[in-house]
Scaffold this motif. Structure first.
Motif, mmCIF file in Angstrom:
data_model
loop_
_atom_site.group_PDB
_atom_site.id
_atom_site.type_symbol
_atom_site.label_atom_id
_atom_site.label_comp_id
_atom_site.label_asym_id
_atom_site.label_seq_id
_atom_site.Cartn_x
_atom_site.Cartn_y
_atom_site.Cartn_z
ATOM 1 N N ILE A 54 0.812 -1.257 -0.193
ATOM 2 C CA ILE A 54 0.174 -0.228 -0.036
ATOM 3 C C ILE A 54 0.820 1.291 -0.073
ATOM 4 N N ALA A 55 0.378 2.292 -0.953
ATOM 5 C CA ALA A 55 1.116 3.441 -0.731
ATOM 6 C C ALA A 55 0.201 4.545 -0.400
ATOM 7 N N VAL A 56 0.241 5.443 0.691
ATOM 8 C CA VAL A 56 -0.605 6.488 1.089
ATOM 9 C C VAL A 56 -0.108 7.664 0.746
ATOM 10 N N ASN A 57 -1.127 8.558 0.331
ATOM 11 C CA ASN A 57 -1.006 9.864 0.326
ATOM 12 C C ASN A 57 -1.068 10.810 1.612
ATOM 13 N N SER A 58 -0.263 11.458 1.896
ATOM 14 C CA SER A 58 -0.140 12.486 3.316
ATOM 15 C C SER A 58 -1.553 13.281 3.259
ATOM 16 N N LEU A 59 -2.307 13.669 2.340
ATOM 17 C CA LEU A 59 -3.595 14.099 2.429
ATOM 18 C C LEU A 59 -4.577 13.582 3.128
ATOM 19 N N LYS A 60 -5.284 14.189 4.202
ATOM 20 C CA LYS A 60 -6.269 13.470 5.097
ATOM 21 C C LYS A 60 -7.686 14.071 4.812
ATOM 22 N N VAL A 61 -8.648 13.541 3.999
ATOM 23 C CA VAL A 61 -9.593 14.202 3.320
ATOM 24 C C VAL A 61 -10.665 14.643 4.589
ATOM 25 N N SER A 62 -11.332 15.744 4.538
ATOM 26 C CA SER A 62 -12.103 16.140 5.689
ATOM 27 C C SER A 62 -13.696 15.550 5.161
ATOM 28 N N GLY A 63 -14.214 15.140 6.405
ATOM 29 C CA GLY A 63 -15.776 14.552 5.968
ATOM 30 C C GLY A 63 -16.940 15.620 5.996
ATOM 31 N N GLY A 64 -17.907 15.198 5.539
ATOM 32 C CA GLY A 64 -18.939 16.041 5.239
ATOM 33 C C GLY A 64 -18.793 16.980 4.039
ATOM 34 N N GLU A 65 -18.134 16.360 2.949
ATOM 35 C CA GLU A 65 -17.921 17.008 1.828
ATOM 36 C C GLU A 65 -17.985 15.836 0.696
ATOM 37 N N VAL A 66 -17.938 16.420 -0.730
ATOM 38 C CA VAL A 66 -18.354 15.495 -1.764
ATOM 39 C C VAL A 66 -17.094 15.545 -2.784
ATOM 40 N N TYR A 67 -16.440 14.778 -3.181
ATOM 41 C CA TYR A 67 -15.204 14.849 -4.134
ATOM 42 C C TYR A 67 -15.402 13.985 -5.429
ATOM 43 N N THR A 68 -14.394 14.446 -6.331
ATOM 44 C CA THR A 68 -14.247 13.812 -7.554
ATOM 45 C C THR A 68 -12.877 13.115 -7.352
ATOM 46 N N LEU A 69 -12.654 11.632 -7.918
ATOM 47 C CA LEU A 69 -11.236 11.093 -7.729
ATOM 48 C C LEU A 69 -10.918 10.499 -9.223
ATOM 49 N N LEU A 124 -6.247 8.611 0.465
ATOM 50 C CA LEU A 124 -5.881 7.994 -0.934
ATOM 51 C C LEU A 124 -4.784 6.872 -0.842
ATOM 52 N N ARG A 125 -5.074 5.769 -1.137
ATOM 53 C CA ARG A 125 -4.407 4.530 -1.261
ATOM 54 C C ARG A 125 -3.982 4.127 -2.622
ATOM 55 N N LEU A 126 -3.092 3.504 -2.893
ATOM 56 C CA LEU A 126 -2.645 2.702 -4.211
ATOM 57 C C LEU A 126 -2.206 1.429 -3.556
ATOM 58 N N GLN A 127 -2.812 0.367 -4.138
ATOM 59 C CA GLN A 127 -2.442 -0.973 -3.728
ATOM 60 C C GLN A 127 -3.045 -2.001 -4.753
ATOM 61 N N THR A 128 -2.914 -3.303 -4.164
ATOM 62 C CA THR A 128 -3.247 -4.442 -4.822
ATOM 63 C C THR A 128 -4.334 -4.935 -4.303
ATOM 64 N N TYR A 129 -5.248 -5.835 -4.829
ATOM 65 C CA TYR A 129 -6.532 -6.249 -4.288
ATOM 66 C C TYR A 129 -6.077 -7.832 -4.529
ATOM 67 N N ASP A 130 -5.919 -8.268 -3.060
ATOM 68 C CA ASP A 130 -5.199 -9.602 -3.100
ATOM 69 C C ASP A 130 -3.695 -9.727 -3.579
ATOM 70 N N PRO A 131 -2.928 -10.795 -3.207
ATOM 71 C CA PRO A 131 -1.608 -10.825 -3.627
ATOM 72 C C PRO A 131 -1.292 -10.948 -5.137
ATOM 73 N N VAL A 132 -0.538 -10.187 -5.649
ATOM 74 C CA VAL A 132 -0.003 -10.241 -6.921
ATOM 75 C C VAL A 132 1.439 -10.536 -7.026
#
Length: 194
Positions: A54-69, A124-132
């Motif tokens: 897993i690679a994790v971005n340092s941003l922590k998104v605030s709740g109560g808002e709507v986003y586009t990713l 925001l995370r970059l990762q695999t779903y199950d081992p690859v």
């Protein structure tokens, strides 16, 4: 829409702003994104010592808002231990991209209208779903933008959608208005003229 909220979402500053296991994530100067920007390669996931690197971005998104990713993913011979394994990016607990495996060219993914519950935070995370264990995947041009509602929204309630007023009906128009003041502006300081 706001500007990109992610810290170094395009990897133009290397891996600054990202927490990642260096054994399986690295900037790949030979595989550029379609727009010529840098890409982050994930390979040899077994070397990370965790079945789901897993690679994790340092941003922590605030709740109560709507986003586009948005973001781009490419894979090459990315074969997991089961057919559903592969690479993905996601706003943890709220929305995720499709899972990419096998060999795919650069694919753009946009996830719109992603609500983050009030009182929650998301990363925001970059990762695999199950081992690859074999192949490579690349991530590029990641963006997270807050969806800012328009300042004025109006819906015509009466007359009907054709705008016809009949002589034996009310001659007063009826509207539903929603006013969303810009940051730093109070509702009392605004005036709507119809």
């Amino acid at each position: 829409m706001s500007s990109n909220l992610l810290v170094n979402g395009d990897f133009s500053q290397g891996t600054t702003g990202w927490t990642l296991p260096s054994a399986c994530f690295a900037i790949d100067p030979s595989t550029l994104a379609p727009n010529g920007a840098a890409s982050l390669e994930m390979s040899d996931s077994a070397a990370c010592g965790n079945p789901t690197p897993i690679a994790v971005n340092s941003l922590k998104v605030s709740g109560g808002e709507v986003y586009t990713l948005t973001g781009q993913i490419k894979t090459e011979d990315y074969i997991g231990e089961n057919s559903g394994a592969g690479a993905m990016f996601f706003l943890y607990d709220f929305a995720r991209s499709p899972i990419f495996n096998g060999t795919t060219d650069w694919t753009s993914v946009t996830l719109q209208h992603v609500p983050v519950s009030a009182g929650k935070t998301a990363s925001l995370r970059l990762q695999t779903y199950d081992p690859v264990p074999t192949g490579n995947s690349w991530f590029a041009n990641l963006s997270l933008q807050q969806e800012i509602p328009p300042g004025l929204q109006m819906f015509l309630l009466y007359p009907n959608y054709r705008g016809l007023m009949f002589s034996d009906q009310s001659q007063v128009a009826s509207l539903d208005l929603t006013v969303t003041p810009a940051a730093g502006t109070s509702l009392a300081s605004l005036q709507v003229v119809i």
